[in-house]
Scaffold this motif. Structure first.
Motif, PDB file in Angstrom:
ATOM      1  N   ALA A 229       0.842  -1.205   0.000  1.00 46.01           N
ATOM      2  CA  ALA A 229       0.000   0.000   0.000  1.00 46.01           C
ATOM      3  C   ALA A 229       0.877   1.254   0.000  1.00 46.01           C
ATOM      4  O   ALA A 229       0.620   2.197  -0.753  1.00 46.01           O
ATOM      5  CB  ALA A 229      -0.912  -0.002   1.222  1.00 46.01           C
ATOM      6  N   CYS A 230       1.918   1.223   0.821  1.00 46.73           N
ATOM      7  CA  CYS A 230       2.808   2.393   0.904  1.00 46.73           C
ATOM      8  C   CYS A 230       3.587   2.578  -0.391  1.00 46.73           C
ATOM      9  O   CYS A 230       3.816   3.708  -0.833  1.00 46.73           O
ATOM     10  CB  CYS A 230       3.776   2.239   2.079  1.00 46.73           C
ATOM     11  SG  CYS A 230       2.947   2.393   3.661  1.00 46.73           S
ATOM     12  N   ARG A 231       4.002   1.481  -0.994  1.00 41.54           N
ATOM     13  CA  ARG A 231       4.728   1.575  -2.259  1.00 41.54           C
ATOM     14  C   ARG A 231       3.838   2.265  -3.307  1.00 41.54           C
ATOM     15  O   ARG A 231       4.288   3.135  -4.053  1.00 41.54           O
ATOM     16  CB  ARG A 231       5.136   0.181  -2.744  1.00 41.54           C
ATOM     17  CG  ARG A 231       6.151   0.175  -3.864  1.00 41.54           C
ATOM     18  CD  ARG A 231       6.257  -1.177  -4.550  1.00 41.54           C
ATOM     19  NE  ARG A 231       4.997  -1.601  -5.161  1.00 41.54           N
ATOM     20  CZ  ARG A 231       4.508  -1.123  -6.297  1.00 41.54           C
ATOM     21  NH1 ARG A 231       5.168  -0.181  -6.962  1.00 41.54           N
ATOM     22  NH2 ARG A 231       3.363  -1.554  -6.771  1.00 41.54           N
ATOM     23  N   GLU A 232       2.561   1.894  -3.305  1.00 38.38           N
ATOM     24  CA  GLU A 232       1.622   2.499  -4.260  1.00 38.38           C
ATOM     25  C   GLU A 232       1.425   3.980  -3.959  1.00 38.38           C
ATOM     26  O   GLU A 232       1.321   4.797  -4.871  1.00 38.38           O
ATOM     27  CB  GLU A 232       0.279   1.767  -4.214  1.00 38.38           C
ATOM     28  CG  GLU A 232       0.336   0.406  -4.901  1.00 38.38           C
ATOM     29  CD  GLU A 232      -1.011  -0.288  -4.936  1.00 38.38           C
ATOM     30  OE1 GLU A 232      -2.011   0.319  -4.519  1.00 38.38           O
ATOM     31  OE2 GLU A 232      -1.059  -1.445  -5.378  1.00 38.38           O
TER      32      GLU A 232
ATOM     33  N   ALA B 239     -13.270   1.427  -2.068  1.00 42.33           N
ATOM     34  CA  ALA B 239     -11.807   1.247  -2.127  1.00 42.33           C
ATOM     35  C   ALA B 239     -11.191   1.958  -0.923  1.00 42.33           C
ATOM     36  O   ALA B 239     -11.363   3.162  -0.758  1.00 42.33           O
ATOM     37  CB  ALA B 239     -11.271   1.829  -3.421  1.00 42.33           C
ATOM     38  N   TRP B 240     -10.494   1.191  -0.124  1.00 46.74           N
ATOM     39  CA  TRP B 240      -9.939   1.717   1.138  1.00 46.74           C
ATOM     40  C   TRP B 240      -8.433   1.912   1.016  1.00 46.74           C
ATOM     41  O   TRP B 240      -7.725   0.981   0.607  1.00 46.74           O
ATOM     42  CB  TRP B 240     -10.274   0.722   2.258  1.00 46.74           C
ATOM     43  CG  TRP B 240      -9.794   1.152   3.607  1.00 46.74           C
ATOM     44  CD1 TRP B 240     -10.214   2.226   4.319  1.00 46.74           C
ATOM     45  CD2 TRP B 240      -8.815   0.490   4.415  1.00 46.74           C
ATOM     46  NE1 TRP B 240      -9.566   2.276   5.525  1.00 46.74           N
ATOM     47  CE2 TRP B 240      -8.698   1.234   5.622  1.00 46.74           C
ATOM     48  CE3 TRP B 240      -8.025  -0.649   4.257  1.00 46.74           C
ATOM     49  CZ2 TRP B 240      -7.823   0.870   6.638  1.00 46.74           C
ATOM     50  CZ3 TRP B 240      -7.154  -0.998   5.274  1.00 46.74           C
ATOM     51  CH2 TRP B 240      -7.059  -0.255   6.445  1.00 46.74           C
ATOM     52  N   THR B 241      -7.980   3.110   1.347  1.00 47.44           N
ATOM     53  CA  THR B 241      -6.550   3.461   1.305  1.00 47.44           C
ATOM     54  C   THR B 241      -5.882   2.992   0.007  1.00 47.44           C
ATOM     55  O   THR B 241      -4.800   2.418   0.014  1.00 47.44           O
ATOM     56  CB  THR B 241      -5.770   2.887   2.509  1.00 47.44           C
ATOM     57  OG1 THR B 241      -5.813   1.476   2.450  1.00 47.44           O
ATOM     58  CG2 THR B 241      -6.309   3.374   3.832  1.00 47.44           C
ATOM     59  N   ASP B 242      -6.558   3.255  -1.072  1.00 51.65           N
ATOM     60  CA  ASP B 242      -6.069   2.818  -2.378  1.00 51.65           C
ATOM     61  C   ASP B 242      -5.844   4.038  -3.266  1.00 51.65           C
ATOM     62  O   ASP B 242      -6.465   5.073  -3.046  1.00 51.65           O
ATOM     63  CB  ASP B 242      -7.117   1.893  -3.007  1.00 51.65           C
ATOM     64  CG  ASP B 242      -6.502   0.920  -3.975  1.00 51.65           C
ATOM     65  OD1 ASP B 242      -5.269   0.929  -4.132  1.00 51.65           O
ATOM     66  OD2 ASP B 242      -7.251   0.146  -4.592  1.00 51.65           O
ATOM     67  N   THR B 243      -4.973   3.897  -4.249  1.00 53.22           N
ATOM     68  CA  THR B 243      -4.762   5.017  -5.164  1.00 53.22           C
ATOM     69  C   THR B 243      -5.769   4.910  -6.318  1.00 53.22           C
ATOM     70  O   THR B 243      -6.122   3.792  -6.729  1.00 53.22           O
ATOM     71  CB  THR B 243      -3.333   5.020  -5.729  1.00 53.22           C
ATOM     72  OG1 THR B 243      -3.072   3.756  -6.318  1.00 53.22           O
ATOM     73  CG2 THR B 243      -2.323   5.268  -4.635  1.00 53.22           C
ATOM     74  N   PRO B 244      -6.233   6.046  -6.838  1.00 50.36           N
ATOM     75  CA  PRO B 244      -7.290   6.013  -7.858  1.00 50.36           C
ATOM     76  C   PRO B 244      -6.939   5.151  -9.065  1.00 50.36           C
ATOM     77  O   PRO B 244      -7.762   4.344  -9.517  1.00 50.36           O
ATOM     78  CB  PRO B 244      -7.458   7.479  -8.255  1.00 50.36           C
ATOM     79  CG  PRO B 244      -6.841   8.271  -7.161  1.00 50.36           C
ATOM     80  CD  PRO B 244      -5.823   7.417  -6.499  1.00 50.36           C
ATOM     81  N   ALA B 245      -5.718   5.311  -9.573  1.00 48.77           N
ATOM     82  CA  ALA B 245      -5.335   4.572 -10.784  1.00 48.77           C
ATOM     83  C   ALA B 245      -5.354   3.062 -10.536  1.00 48.77           C
ATOM     84  O   ALA B 245      -5.866   2.292 -11.358  1.00 48.77           O
ATOM     85  CB  ALA B 245      -3.948   5.012 -11.237  1.00 48.77           C
ATOM     86  N   ASN B 246      -4.825   2.649  -9.399  1.00 50.62           N
ATOM     87  CA  ASN B 246      -4.788   1.211  -9.097  1.00 50.62           C
ATOM     88  C   ASN B 246      -6.188   0.658  -8.842  1.00 50.62           C
ATOM     89  O   ASN B 246      -6.477  -0.486  -9.173  1.00 50.62           O
ATOM     90  CB  ASN B 246      -3.892   0.960  -7.888  1.00 50.62           C
ATOM     91  CG  ASN B 246      -2.430   1.143  -8.227  1.00 50.62           C
ATOM     92  OD1 ASN B 246      -1.953   0.678  -9.251  1.00 50.62           O
ATOM     93  ND2 ASN B 246      -1.722   1.861  -7.390  1.00 50.62           N
ATOM     94  N   SER B 247      -7.035   1.472  -8.243  1.00 51.43           N
ATOM     95  CA  SER B 247      -8.413   1.035  -7.998  1.00 51.43           C
ATOM     96  C   SER B 247      -9.118   0.744  -9.319  1.00 51.43           C
ATOM     97  O   SER B 247      -9.755  -0.299  -9.484  1.00 51.43           O
ATOM     98  CB  SER B 247      -9.194   2.122  -7.246  1.00 51.43           C
ATOM     99  OG  SER B 247      -8.675   2.317  -5.973  1.00 51.43           O
TER     100      SER B 247
END
Lengths: 163, 193
Positions: free
Chosen positions: A58-61, B118-126
């Protein structure tokens, strides 16, 4: 060159354009630049771990997100603002100075000040004891000690006289 | 002659200082106690009403034409609220199953809504994750972790919350569902109520 000024100019512009694009693509924020911002943020899933040293996926992302935003030309403040809006103020290493958060900025200095005050009062009391019989001579007005001696002498005389 | 000693009055701390110090100390203790209580106890438990929240959906997702869906608007429907993240491997185990079950209910127009958060996720990866698993039910980020705060979630993902037609939290599934049948076993009893 003289024969084809327009073509030469066009070639030059195209060449500059291509070089500019290549240069822009090469501008990839370094790890140091990313970590300068990452260290101001905290891991979302593992508590009390700054983002720059957090080993989770998660942190890497998140660090990659910072890198991408830096590459887009976003400022440090804009990036931090994005993280706050997206994940909440809990990701900040320093909670924003607003609302209830003021407690953590105000209480510790107050406690330190109060402690210093108590220490100061204690030290002052220690250096200048309250016992009036000990160290008051220097502070008293001239003649006071004589009056007191005279008073004591009279009491002593009266007591002896009773015996 | 006998020696006489006069009692020396103690220089006491002013009463107003003492009062302020005690008030501050009591206030701090109350704050610490409240913080600990909130950290240990979920705001809502199974059987209690879920406070309203808004889920802003990812680009390309809508619910009845709107890019934002609120829990209060889903009254009368069973809500399956699934928290996930693209970096979460166990989430991948149930992603396809959830989509499959969602489609099976949608085909018969059942009174159930699936919501992905989506929890603690980045938009692009989601978005990449949603495309990978071809997820069609409404999905959005947990902006500001506000929906997590409603449930006081601090455990991780995946977690699924089953909310009945009256807006009452009825069940919580921690970890991935093992099968379609397990997902349905949570939903069907609530649908038949």
């Amino acid at each position: 060159m003289k024969r084809y000024p327009l073509i030469s100019l066009l070639v030059l512009i195209l060449a500059l354009g291509i070089t500019g694009t290549v240069l822009a693509q090469d501008v990839r924020p370094t790890d140091d630049e990313v970590n300068a911002i990452a260290k101001q943020l905290y891991c979302p899933v593992c508590e009390n771990t700054p983002l720059d040293v957090c080993p989770t996926e998660a942190c890497r992302e998140w660090r990659e997100q910072i890198r991408a935003m830096l590459a887009e030309g976003k400022s440090e403040e804009e990036i931090k603002q994005f993280f706050v809006e997206y994940y909440g103020a809990r990701v900040l290493s320093e909670p924003p100075r607003q609302g209830f958060n003021w407690v953590i900025y105000i209480v510790p200095p107050l406690v330190i000040l109060a402690g210093a005050g108590i220490l100061f009062m204690g030290l002052r009391k220690w250096v200048t004891p309250d016992d009036p019989g000990h160290d008051r001579g220097a502070k008293e007005a001239p003649g006071t000690a004589d009056e007191e001696n005279e008073y004591l002498a009279r009491i002593e005389k009266e007591l002896l006289g009773k015996d | 002659m006998t020696e006489q000693t006069t009692p020396v009055p103690e220089r006491a701390v002013p009463i107003w200082v003492q009062i302020i110090v005690w008030i501050l100390l009591s206030g701090l203790l109350v704050l610490v106690a409240l913080g600990l209580k909130n950290a240990q106890n979920p705001i809502i438990r199974v059987g209690s009403e879920v406070p309203d929240f808004n889920l802003t959906l990812f680009e390309g997702y809508t619910y009845e034409g709107s890019p934002v869906v609120s829990l209060s608007a889903l009254h009368g429907k069973v809500v399956v609220l699934n928290f996930w993240a693209s970096w979460c491997k166990p989430c991948e185990q149930e992603a396809a199953e959830l989509e499959e079950v969602w489609r099976s209910y949608a085909e018969v127009d059942a009174e159930v809504v699936f919501l992905g958060v989506a929890w603690t996720d980045t938009p692009a990866n989601s978005l990449e994750y949603l495309q990978k698993f071809e997820v069609t039910y409404p999905n959005g980020p947990d902006l500001g972790s506000r929906i997590s705060a409603v449930f006081n979630r601090n455990l991780g993902v995946p977690e699924t919350y089953l909310i009945d037609k009256e807006g009452i939290l009825r069940a919580v599934k921690i970890g991935p569902f093992a099968s379609n049948a397990e997902i349905k076993s949570f939903i069907n009893p609530l649908l038949s109520e």
